[in-house]
Scaffold this motif. Structure first.
Motif, short mmCIF file in Angstrom:
data_model
loop_
_atom_site.label_atom_id
_atom_site.label_comp_id
_atom_site.label_asym_id
_atom_site.label_seq_id
_atom_site.Cartn_x
_atom_site.Cartn_y
_atom_site.Cartn_z
N GLU A 48 0.82 -1.20 0.00
CA GLU A 48 0.00 0.00 0.00
C GLU A 48 0.86 1.27 0.00
O GLU A 48 0.51 2.26 -0.63
CB GLU A 48 -0.95 0.00 1.19
CG GLU A 48 -2.02 -1.07 1.12
CD GLU A 48 -2.99 -0.86 -0.03
OE1 GLU A 48 -3.43 0.27 -0.26
OE2 GLU A 48 -3.30 -1.86 -0.71
N GLN A 51 2.16 2.05 -3.50
CA GLN A 51 1.05 2.56 -4.33
C GLN A 51 0.71 4.00 -3.98
O GLN A 51 0.50 4.83 -4.85
CB GLN A 51 -0.19 1.66 -4.16
CG GLN A 51 -1.34 2.05 -5.05
CD GLN A 51 -1.01 1.89 -6.52
OE1 GLN A 51 -0.44 0.90 -6.94
NE2 GLN A 51 -1.34 2.90 -7.31
N ARG A 52 0.67 4.31 -2.69
CA ARG A 52 0.33 5.66 -2.26
C ARG A 52 1.41 6.66 -2.68
O ARG A 52 1.11 7.79 -3.04
CB ARG A 52 0.13 5.73 -0.75
CG ARG A 52 -0.96 4.85 -0.25
CD ARG A 52 -2.34 5.32 -0.75
NE ARG A 52 -3.33 4.29 -0.62
CZ ARG A 52 -3.86 3.86 0.51
NH1 ARG A 52 -3.49 4.38 1.65
NH2 ARG A 52 -4.75 2.91 0.51
N GLU A 54 3.35 6.38 -5.28
CA GLU A 54 3.21 6.57 -6.72
C GLU A 54 2.05 7.49 -7.04
O GLU A 54 2.12 8.31 -7.95
CB GLU A 54 3.01 5.21 -7.42
CG GLU A 54 4.26 4.37 -7.44
CD GLU A 54 4.02 2.98 -8.02
OE1 GLU A 54 2.86 2.65 -8.37
OE2 GLU A 54 5.00 2.22 -8.13
N ASP A 55 0.96 7.37 -6.28
CA ASP A 55 -0.22 8.20 -6.51
C ASP A 55 -0.06 9.60 -5.93
O ASP A 55 -0.84 10.50 -6.27
CB ASP A 55 -1.47 7.55 -5.89
CG ASP A 55 -1.84 6.24 -6.57
OD1 ASP A 55 -1.35 5.98 -7.69
OD2 ASP A 55 -2.62 5.47 -5.97
N GLY A 56 0.90 9.77 -5.03
CA GLY A 56 1.10 11.07 -4.38
C GLY A 56 0.09 11.35 -3.29
O GLY A 56 -0.11 12.50 -2.90
N ASN A 57 -0.55 10.31 -2.77
CA ASN A 57 -1.56 10.48 -1.72
C ASN A 57 -0.93 10.43 -0.33
O ASN A 57 0.06 9.73 -0.10
CB ASN A 57 -2.61 9.37 -1.80
CG ASN A 57 -3.42 9.45 -3.07
OD1 ASN A 57 -3.60 10.51 -3.65
ND2 ASN A 57 -3.89 8.31 -3.54
#
Length: 106
Positions: A48, A51-52, A54-57
């Protein structure tokens, strides 16, 4: 469930792809085995977290994992109640059929 099977099922847990019986066995094993629980935490944080990033979240993965585990517990309790309700209905139906059979014979 053994440790090897648990580790193989971690990606399915993370992606919410475990059915009721697999989720129940997964959860029961995790509660008994600290090593597997640690492995779940590590794989969840890595999967997770990447992924975060990469998404910039923004994220609080520890809290999110706890929410995911609580969601699994609720799902297990819900399905358990449904199974018990179904068994109770089957017993009631059997008792009614026996009662009707006795009534007809009298």
């Amino acid at each position: 469930m053994g440790c090897k099977e648990f580790e193989k099922r971690i990606p399915d847990f993370i992606n919410r792809r475990l059915d009721y019986s697999a989720l129940k066995r997964f959860s029961e094993h995790m509660e008994r085995c600290e090593n597997c629980k640690e492995e779940l935490v590590i794989q969840f944080l890595v999967t997770e977290g990447i992924q975060r990033l990469e998404d910039g979240n923004a994220f609080d993965l520890q809290s999110e994992l706890e929410q995911r585990l609580e969601e699994a517990r609720r799902k297990i309790r819900f399905h358990g109640r449904i199974l018990h309700f179904g068994i109770a209905l089957e017993i009631l139906a059997a008792v009614m059929l026996i009662g009707i059979g006795i009534w007809i014979l009298l």
